[in-house]
Design a protein around this motif. Structure first.
Motif, PDB file in Angstrom:
ATOM      1  N   GLY A 127      47.429  35.390  44.615  1.00 18.67           N
ATOM      2  CA  GLY A 127      48.672  35.614  43.882  1.00 18.67           C
ATOM      3  C   GLY A 127      48.522  35.453  42.386  1.00 18.67           C
ATOM      4  O   GLY A 127      49.476  35.648  41.646  1.00 18.67           O
ATOM      5  N   THR A 128      47.329  35.073  41.942  1.00 17.17           N
ATOM      6  CA  THR A 128      47.071  34.954  40.509  1.00 17.17           C
ATOM      7  C   THR A 128      46.584  36.286  39.972  1.00 17.17           C
ATOM      8  O   THR A 128      45.658  36.879  40.529  1.00 17.17           O
ATOM      9  CB  THR A 128      45.987  33.895  40.232  1.00 17.17           C
ATOM     10  OG1 THR A 128      46.400  32.657  40.757  1.00 17.17           O
ATOM     11  CG2 THR A 128      45.746  33.758  38.740  1.00 17.17           C
ATOM     12  N   TYR A 129      47.217  36.755  38.919  1.00 18.89           N
ATOM     13  CA  TYR A 129      46.766  37.981  38.274  1.00 18.89           C
ATOM     14  C   TYR A 129      46.378  37.628  36.853  1.00 18.89           C
ATOM     15  O   TYR A 129      47.228  37.402  36.003  1.00 18.89           O
ATOM     16  CB  TYR A 129      47.848  39.053  38.323  1.00 18.89           C
ATOM     17  CG  TYR A 129      48.038  39.584  39.727  1.00 18.89           C
ATOM     18  CD1 TYR A 129      48.940  38.993  40.591  1.00 18.89           C
ATOM     19  CD2 TYR A 129      47.273  40.650  40.179  1.00 18.89           C
ATOM     20  CE1 TYR A 129      49.096  39.462  41.882  1.00 18.89           C
ATOM     21  CE2 TYR A 129      47.416  41.129  41.467  1.00 18.89           C
ATOM     22  CZ  TYR A 129      48.327  40.533  42.324  1.00 18.89           C
ATOM     23  OH  TYR A 129      48.471  41.002  43.595  1.00 18.89           O
ATOM     24  N   LYS A 130      45.087  37.544  36.608  1.00 15.99           N
ATOM     25  CA  LYS A 130      44.604  37.192  35.292  1.00 15.99           C
ATOM     26  C   LYS A 130      43.655  38.275  34.806  1.00 15.99           C
ATOM     27  O   LYS A 130      42.989  38.936  35.598  1.00 15.99           O
ATOM     28  CB  LYS A 130      43.865  35.853  35.330  1.00 15.99           C
ATOM     29  CG  LYS A 130      42.609  35.867  36.171  1.00 15.99           C
ATOM     30  CD  LYS A 130      41.924  34.518  36.116  1.00 15.99           C
ATOM     31  CE  LYS A 130      40.622  34.546  36.893  1.00 15.99           C
ATOM     32  NZ  LYS A 130      39.956  33.227  36.868  1.00 15.99           N
ATOM     33  N   TYR A 131      43.672  38.457  33.510  1.00 15.47           N
ATOM     34  CA  TYR A 131      42.804  39.458  32.908  1.00 15.47           C
ATOM     35  C   TYR A 131      41.643  38.775  32.200  1.00 15.47           C
ATOM     36  O   TYR A 131      41.828  37.762  31.524  1.00 15.47           O
ATOM     37  CB  TYR A 131      43.584  40.338  31.929  1.00 15.47           C
ATOM     38  CG  TYR A 131      44.481  41.298  32.666  1.00 15.47           C
ATOM     39  CD1 TYR A 131      45.807  40.971  32.936  1.00 15.47           C
ATOM     40  CD2 TYR A 131      43.987  42.503  33.150  1.00 15.47           C
ATOM     41  CE1 TYR A 131      46.619  41.835  33.654  1.00 15.47           C
ATOM     42  CE2 TYR A 131      44.789  43.366  33.868  1.00 15.47           C
ATOM     43  CZ  TYR A 131      46.102  43.030  34.118  1.00 15.47           C
ATOM     44  OH  TYR A 131      46.896  43.880  34.835  1.00 15.47           O
ATOM     45  N   SER A 190      40.982  43.056  35.710  1.00 16.78           N
ATOM     46  CA  SER A 190      41.642  42.115  36.615  1.00 16.78           C
ATOM     47  C   SER A 190      41.092  42.294  38.022  1.00 16.78           C
ATOM     48  O   SER A 190      41.005  43.430  38.514  1.00 16.78           O
ATOM     49  CB  SER A 190      43.144  42.355  36.615  1.00 16.78           C
ATOM     50  OG  SER A 190      43.801  41.487  37.519  1.00 16.78           O
ATOM     51  N   PRO A 191      40.719  41.188  38.674  1.00 18.72           N
ATOM     52  CA  PRO A 191      40.183  41.321  40.031  1.00 18.72           C
ATOM     53  C   PRO A 191      41.300  41.443  41.060  1.00 18.72           C
ATOM     54  O   PRO A 191      42.446  41.092  40.803  1.00 18.72           O
ATOM     55  CB  PRO A 191      39.425  40.005  40.225  1.00 18.72           C
ATOM     56  CG  PRO A 191      40.138  39.029  39.352  1.00 18.72           C
ATOM     57  CD  PRO A 191      40.673  39.812  38.184  1.00 18.72           C
ATOM     58  N   ASP A 205      39.657  45.585  39.899  1.00 13.80           N
ATOM     59  CA  ASP A 205      40.264  46.830  40.376  1.00 13.80           C
ATOM     60  C   ASP A 205      41.304  47.405  39.434  1.00 13.80           C
ATOM     61  O   ASP A 205      41.926  48.430  39.748  1.00 13.80           O
ATOM     62  CB  ASP A 205      40.855  46.644  41.774  1.00 13.80           C
ATOM     63  CG  ASP A 205      42.154  45.858  41.766  1.00 13.80           C
ATOM     64  OD1 ASP A 205      42.962  46.049  42.686  1.00 13.80           O
ATOM     65  OD2 ASP A 205      42.356  45.059  40.829  1.00 13.80           O
TER      66      ASP A 205
END
Lengths: 113, 115
Positions: free
Chosen positions: B99-103, B93-94, B31
């Motif tokens: 709470g994990t924000y990874k690219y 990034s999904p 998103d």
């Protein structure tokens, strides 16, 4: 304002050794992420930390570990180095650790012989 | 499993013309999307981003287009300048429930702008 700083810039190690890479985020940023970039590939997510807590971990073996300190700086540790660990290790910081732009350092180029 | 793909490893464009860099993704849960530029011996530099609720975002010479139905985004650079010569990465990034924000990054496209 200083950007994301990483040290050292280059490192040569031999198989089986241990390495510690360091990162200082942009002042005010509370989240630090680590990425590994192998030649010819895009950066691959290793860890995310926010307010000293691990938020997430990528598909890397337990030889990889990290921590974030009270001043928001961070260390990435890799034990029992393998030849395949040779890569550019990038640290990125962001303000809140959510869906927002990441600011990258120049990276640490690790060569494992 | 390459969730973000940049199928053109390289692109050459004449100075002053438009550069179009493409990126395809497979995960409908992505998103938020970003484009980065990378020079040798430097870290990636943020260029422009777009949220999945938009289909276009502009910043100066850079415009990003998002086609969610096709799972495709593109970066347009107009006019192209020799200083734009670099490797360009798209990243996605999904939506995070953990709470994990990874690219997740593509493999990059090397742009060469010819003077």
């Amino acid at each position: 304002d200083a950007g994301v700083t990483q040290s050292p810039t280059h490192l040569i190690k031999t198989r089986g050794q241990h390495v510690t890479l360091r990162c200082s985020p942009i002042s005010g940023h509370k989240s630090v992420s680590w990425y590994q970039q192998v030649l010819g590939q895009g950066p691959q997510f290793i860890f995310q930390y926010y307010e000293k807590e691990e938020r997430g971990r990528g598909n890397f073996p337990d030889r990889f570990s990290a921590r974030q300190f009270p001043n928001y700086s961070s260390e990435l540790n890799v034990n029992a180095l393998l030849l395949g660990d040779s890569a550019l290790y990038l640290c990125a910081s962001s303000l809140l650790g959510t869906n927002e732009k990441l600011f990258f350092g120049s990276g640490t180029q690790l060569s494992v012989l | 499993d390459q969730q973000v793909k940049q199928n053109s490893p390289s692109l050459s464009v004449q100075e002053g013309r438009i550069s179009i860099l493409n990126c395809d993704y497979t995960n409908s849960m992505f998103d938020y999307f970003l484009w980065y530029k990378k020079y040798p011996a430097e870290g990636p530099t943020f260029l422009i981003s777009i949220s999945s609720i938009k289909d276009k975002n502009e910043d100066g010479r850079f415009t990003v287009f998002l086609n969610k139905s096709a799972k495709h985004l593109s970066l347009h650079i107009v006019p192209s300048q020799p200083g734009d010569s670099a490797v360009y990465f798209c990243a996605a990034s999904p939506i995070s429930s953990s709470g994990t924000y990874k690219y997740i990054f593509g493999t990059g496209t090397r742009l060469k702008v010819l003077a």
